[in-house]
Write a protein that holds these residues in place. Structure first.
Motif, PDB file in Angstrom:
ATOM      1  N   GLN A 166       0.815  -1.219   0.000  1.00 61.38           N
ATOM      2  CA  GLN A 166       0.000   0.000   0.000  1.00 61.38           C
ATOM      3  C   GLN A 166       0.845   1.264   0.000  1.00 61.38           C
ATOM      4  OE1 GLN A 166      -2.414  -0.719   3.432  1.00 61.38           O
ATOM      5  NE2 GLN A 166      -4.215  -1.217   2.220  1.00 61.38           N
ATOM      6  N   ILE A 197       3.204   1.872  -2.071  1.00 59.74           N
ATOM      7  CA  ILE A 197       3.630   2.224  -3.436  1.00 59.74           C
ATOM      8  C   ILE A 197       2.868   3.429  -3.998  1.00 59.74           C
ATOM      9  CG2 ILE A 197       3.805   1.366  -5.801  1.00 59.74           C
ATOM     10  CD1 ILE A 197       4.444  -1.360  -4.603  1.00 59.74           C
ATOM     11  N   PRO A 198       1.528   3.466  -3.915  1.00 58.84           N
ATOM     12  CA  PRO A 198       0.850   4.659  -4.442  1.00 58.84           C
ATOM     13  C   PRO A 198       1.284   5.948  -3.742  1.00 58.84           C
ATOM     14  CG  PRO A 198      -0.734   2.940  -3.984  1.00 58.84           C
ATOM     15  CD  PRO A 198       0.558   2.469  -3.443  1.00 58.84           C
ATOM     16  N   ASP A 251       4.415   7.360  -5.309  1.00 61.72           N
ATOM     17  CA  ASP A 251       4.110   8.095  -6.542  1.00 61.72           C
ATOM     18  C   ASP A 251       3.962   9.581  -6.289  1.00 61.72           C
ATOM     19  OD1 ASP A 251       4.022   6.092  -8.341  1.00 61.72           O
ATOM     20  OD2 ASP A 251       1.877   5.695  -8.117  1.00 61.72           O
ATOM     21  N   GLU A 293       8.655   4.565  -7.472  1.00 64.12           N
ATOM     22  CA  GLU A 293       8.247   3.178  -7.251  1.00 64.12           C
ATOM     23  C   GLU A 293       9.436   2.254  -7.423  1.00 64.12           C
ATOM     24  OE1 GLU A 293       5.334   2.604 -10.214  1.00 64.12           O
ATOM     25  OE2 GLU A 293       3.951   4.045  -9.353  1.00 64.12           O
ATOM     26  N   ASN A 295       1.278   3.579  -9.882  1.00 60.20           N
ATOM     27  CA  ASN A 295       1.138   2.347  -9.113  1.00 60.20           C
ATOM     28  C   ASN A 295       1.424   1.151 -10.014  1.00 60.20           C
ATOM     29  OD1 ASN A 295       0.645   0.548  -7.121  1.00 60.20           O
ATOM     30  ND2 ASN A 295      -1.582   0.787  -7.117  1.00 60.20           N
ATOM     31  N   TRP A 328       5.265  -3.227  -8.828  1.00 56.06           N
ATOM     32  CA  TRP A 328       4.900  -3.853  -7.573  1.00 56.06           C
ATOM     33  C   TRP A 328       6.088  -4.631  -7.040  1.00 56.06           C
ATOM     34  CZ3 TRP A 328      -0.650  -6.107  -8.873  1.00 56.06           C
ATOM     35  CH2 TRP A 328      -1.541  -5.038  -9.000  1.00 56.06           C
ATOM     36  N   SER A 362       2.475  -4.382 -12.519  1.00 56.62           N
ATOM     37  CA  SER A 362       1.038  -4.672 -12.446  1.00 56.62           C
ATOM     38  C   SER A 362       0.499  -5.202 -13.772  1.00 56.62           C
ATOM     39  CB  SER A 362       0.275  -3.423 -12.021  1.00 56.62           C
ATOM     40  OG  SER A 362       0.286  -2.469 -13.047  1.00 56.62           O
TER      41      SER A 362
END
Lengths: 358, 176, 371
Positions: C59, C61-62, C65, C76, C153, C156, C161
């Motif tokens: 969570q 990661i966003p 950004d 990221e 995002n 990952w 993603s």
């Protein structure tokens, strides 16, 4: 002349004078400002790979009118710490300065606001009002950015008046008159008679004058560019440093006055350059009116040529603005005092020698 | 190019008591624990010594170890008493291309660490940030004031584990 | 000079067209000469580090950004590199290639913004729009890859993603073909413009010693003549597989480490990034992009400091794990935060107009400074 004609129909010299003085404002400056703002946005848009305003009217032609309506509706914000009297006076003074310059500009063979003999000197003098207005606005705003902008503007405009005047004096030495109407008449029709190509008198002097006149033209163009605060000399309102310089605190119609003055000034200096070096209202290729024997066509053609020349230089100003970065304040001063003024002096002396000896 | 062990041995020889232990059981990174009051001298030595030449401070971060006992204050909020706050120094030599991590731990109630600001100018803001977030006082720092939070923030140090948001800041409601 | 005027304090920002965000500079002026510059930051403080402590590892990661919003991909990238080292995850080859491609595109996009706004700071507005036109095309590439244009995002922990779009390689090659002439156009219009050179050369000179002492990294450090690039000197991901040069400032128009050098450094880095992208697009293997993504991210107790070469410099993540699902502590070493510190030193004795030139050449992003 239009004045005589107006005098005839109104029967009163005062009414004729008032109408005559309002003519440039309503038939020229206002429409021109409307057009020039749109032109500026379109020119910049196309130079920058985009379209500019497109929504209001066909290709955005009504955009400036919409802007004006917006500006009229805006609140006239006056901060508590502003010096109210001078704050209000400043835009009027600035606009008056640039508007007054139009009085001595010969728009065509039949129309000049006031055919005074001091023409060109009057213009240079009266545009000095702009400096007073700008300083007043910057000081009365009580804002440090405005003050810095106003100080820069005053220093810059006064410095750059020197090379402008030197070149004007050079031109006066050749033409022997300060009357802009006479100067325009003197560079009779056909482009090889223009002053940039040495004037209408053939001989050795003309050949010698050509290179000097080209340099003179460059100097006066650059220094008038600086006088109207256009890029690369726009440091008084340098957006990225001083927000927008001396008119930071102004809103609504007062801001619009500054804006109008700026565009009026752009045309005024272009007109001066065109009058001094490019034959003023004279056609480069002769008149249709003469060919067909229709005398009343000539003044209209002259007006067309004058506007076309003026607009061309306005376009060049825009072109420079959207291409070049901005000087720094010390570089700007150095450019004026170290390069323009010495060159202008050299040209003054050389032209003086040529006119005396040849 | 030196490993953490070699650097640890050099430091141990030079500073003796001030150097604690070498913690290297953790994955990926070994840490030299040193005394908070000696850190400036140790860092100066690390920077100026010929074959160490740690000329760059990559990062300086405060950490709340949260190892004190939990007690309730008068409002019923859980706060931490005792324990330590730590500061991590990640040093690097751009010329010799080796790295080392130092750690100092200081008392939570009166956290004081010697400043390394004079050794690496970059430490200036890093230390201010650690002060801002954890309340760690860097001795001899020339301008130790808050940096990210408002200068007049009085509700404590936000990154401490027992930090409570104040109800109001200058009459403005904080949690909204 | 015998004439001594009174000092004036000029507040530049937080609302000012060229402080690149909500930075407040307190300028102490003598006339137009700068005597001191005191930056005040924190207007965009969003407690990133505190937030992270309440999030699970993916969570975060966003949130990364949103720090450097002009180089989100690279933020990221830094975070996932740190997490993968902490958890010892082996990432598939294809994922590594995708990350490098995205990272380098992001570098170009970020540098384009830097160069364009720098032109606007100096007073040339047209290059700004030219740069944004090209950046737009890169954002289009990102959009077909992950659906977002600014905050992705996309990377990952252990993978990415989405796999690349079927058309991506063709479109990316087309972009490179279009972009090279545009870069030359930018050089003709701005880089080698005499007024621009006059404004930037010999202004805000940053000597290598000072730069290292202030912890300056990235293009700003290289412009001072230090050949230091984490992609080469502390390799992460698969940067050791590519053939590219590390440009350094040579003081071609003035002194090494002046504003022009810092500006030109970014132009040359874009060329190198193009080279890396071309090689990566050529060599990218087939494979699965999500095979290594862990179901539950629960790193062992421990700590890691991992860093990557962000477009602005060394982006470091210091992560402490206590073995639970939430990070115990995440500290971000933001390159802009460190680079901004040197501003006061650089500005002394220059004019107000130079502050703008120097600040622009450092290329800061306030989202990252204030976090």
């Amino acid at each position: 002349m239009i004045y005589d004609w107006l005098h005839n129909i109104t029967g009163s010299a005062i009414a004729a004078a008032i109408i005559q003085s309002l003519l440039p404002l309503f038939i020229f400056i206002l429409p021109f400002a409307l057009f020039a703002v749109l032109l500026e946005r379109k020119v910049s848009g196309h130079m920058q790979d985009r379209l500019g305003p497109m929504r209001v009217g066909y290709h955005g032609i009504l955009q400036t009118i919409a802007d004006i309506i917006k500006l009229i509706q805006k609140e006239d914000i006056v901060a508590a710490e502003n010096d109210r009297r001078f704050f209000d006076l400043s835009p009027i003074l600035v606009f008056a300065g640039s508007y007054a310059a139009f009085a001595a500009i010969p728009f065509s063979g039949a129309f000049i606001g006031s055919n005074i003999d001091l023409g060109i000197v009057y213009i240079v003098a009266v545009t000095g009002l702009v400096v007073a207005g700008i300083l007043m606005g910057g000081w009365a705003s009580n804002n440090k950015y405005s003050l810095l902008g106003a100080m820069r503007a005053a220093a810059q405009i006064i410095s750059y008046e020197i090379p402008t005047l030197l070149i004007v004096v050079t031109v006066i030495m050749i033409t022997g008159t300060m009357n802009l109407f006479t100067i325009s008449e003197w560079q009779t029709q056909y482009f090889w008679n223009w002053l940039i190509l040495g004037g209408p008198v053939f001989g050795t002097a003309k050949i010698l004058l050509i290179p000097l006149m080209v340099i003179s033209f460059l100097i006066i163009f650059l220094s008038t560019l600086a006088e109207v605060n256009r890029t690369p000399f726009d440091i008084p309102e340098a957006e990225s440093e001083l927000v927008s310089g001396y008119h930071t605190e102004y809103s609504g119609m007062k801001f619009a006055m500054f804006f109008l003055a700026e565009y009026a000034n752009m045309f005024a200096v272009s007109a001066i350059v065109a009058t001094l070096f490019f034959g003023g209202f004279q056609s480069p290729i002769g008149y249709l009116g003469n060919v067909f024997g229709v005398k009343w066509l000539i003044p209209i053609e002259q007006f067309f040529w004058f506007t076309a020349k003026g607009l061309f230089f306005v376009f060049v100003q825009m072109w420079l603005r959207w291409t070049l970065p901005r000087f720094r304040v010390d570089q700007l001063m150095a450019f004026c005092w170290k390069y323009l003024i010495p060159f202008a002096f050299v040209i003054l002396i050389l032209v003086g020698l040529i006119t005396v000896l040849l | 190019m030196k490993t953490s062990e070699e650097i640890f041995n050099i430091l141990k020889e030079k500073f003796g008591e001030a150097i604690g232990e070498l913690v290297s059981d953790k994955p990926a990174e070994s840490v030299i624990v040193v005394s908070p009051m000696e850190i400036d001298k140790i860092c100066l030595f690390l920077r100026d010594e010929k074959d160490l030449e740690f000329n760059s401070l990559m990062n300086l971060s405060g950490v709340d170890d949260a190892n004190g006992e939990k007690v309730k204050d008068e409002n019923g909020n859980e706060i931490l008493k005792g324990g330590t706050l730590s500061v991590y120094y990640h040093l690097e030599s751009i010329s010799l291309k080796h790295k080392v991590t130092l750690k100092v731990s200081t008392d939570r109630e009166n956290p004081e660490v010697a400043s390394v600001e004079e050794i690496w100018r970059t430490a200036d803001w890093h230390e201010r940030e650690a002060f801002d977030m954890y309340g760690i006082k860097f001795l001899n720092h020339h301008n130790l004031i808050r940096i990210l939070m408002p200068y007049d923030w009085e509700a404590g140090y936000p990154l401490r584990k027992d930090y409570q948001n104040p109800e109001f800041y200058k009459g403005m409601k904080v949690p909204y | 000079m015998a004439l001594k005027t009174e000092e004036m304090v000029l507040n530049m920002g937080p609302q000012h067209p060229s402080t690149h965000g909500v930075l407040r500079l307190e300028l102490v002026l003598d006339g137009e000469l700068i005597e001191n510059v005191i930056p005040h930051i924190g207007y965009l403080h969003r407690c990133f580090e505190k937030h992270c402590e309440a999030m699970t590892y993916p969570q975060v990661i966003p949130y990364t950004d949103r720090m450097d919003y002009l180089a989100s991909m690279y933020n990221e990238f830094g975070y996932v590199v740190a997490m993968e080292r902490l958890m010892n995850i082996e990432v598939p080859e294809r994922v590594q290639y995708i990350r490098v491609i995205m990272g380098e595109f992001q570098r170009i996009a970020s540098h384009l913004v830097a160069l364009g706004t720098y032109g606007a700071d100096i007073g040339a507005f047209t290059p700004f729009l030219f740069c944004f036109r090209d950046r737009e095309k890169i954002l289009n590439l990102f959009e077909i890859t992950c659906g977002a244009r600014l905050l992705y995002n996309y990377m990952w922990i252990g993978g990415v993603s989405h796999d690349l779009h079927a058309d991506f390689i063709r479109l990316a090659n087309e972009f490179i073909k279009e972009f090279r002439p545009n870069l030359k156009e930018l050089n003709d219009l701005l880089t080698f413009n005499q007024i621009f050179i006059d404004r930037t050369a010999n202004v805000g000179i940053l000597p290598a010693e000072t730069a290292i002492n202030y912890g300056i990294t990235g293009p700003n450090l290289r412009a001072s003549g230090v050949k230091w690039d984490l992609r080469r000197d502390d390799p992460y991901s698969i940067y050791d597989k590519f053939d590219f040069e590390i440009p350094i400032g040579k003081g071609e128009k003035g002194t090494t480490g002046d504003c022009w050098d810092r500006y030109y450094m970014r132009v040359r880095e874009m060329e190198e990034s193009l080279k890396i992208i071309e090689q990566a697009l050529d060599q990218i293997p087939e494979g699965d992009v999500s095979s290594a993504i862990p179901k539950r991210v629960k790193p062992p107790v421990g700590q890691i400091y991992a860093r990557v070469e962000n477009p602005r410099g060394e982006l470091g993540y210091f992560i402490i794990s206590d073995g639970s699902l939430n990070p115990y502590r995440i500290k971000v070493r933001a390159p802009s935060f460190v680079n901004l510190e040197v501003l006061g030193e650089l500005c002394k004795g220059h004019l107000v107009a130079d502050v703008v030139a120097i600040l622009g050449s450092i290329d800061i992003v306030l989202g990252e400074i204030d976090r």
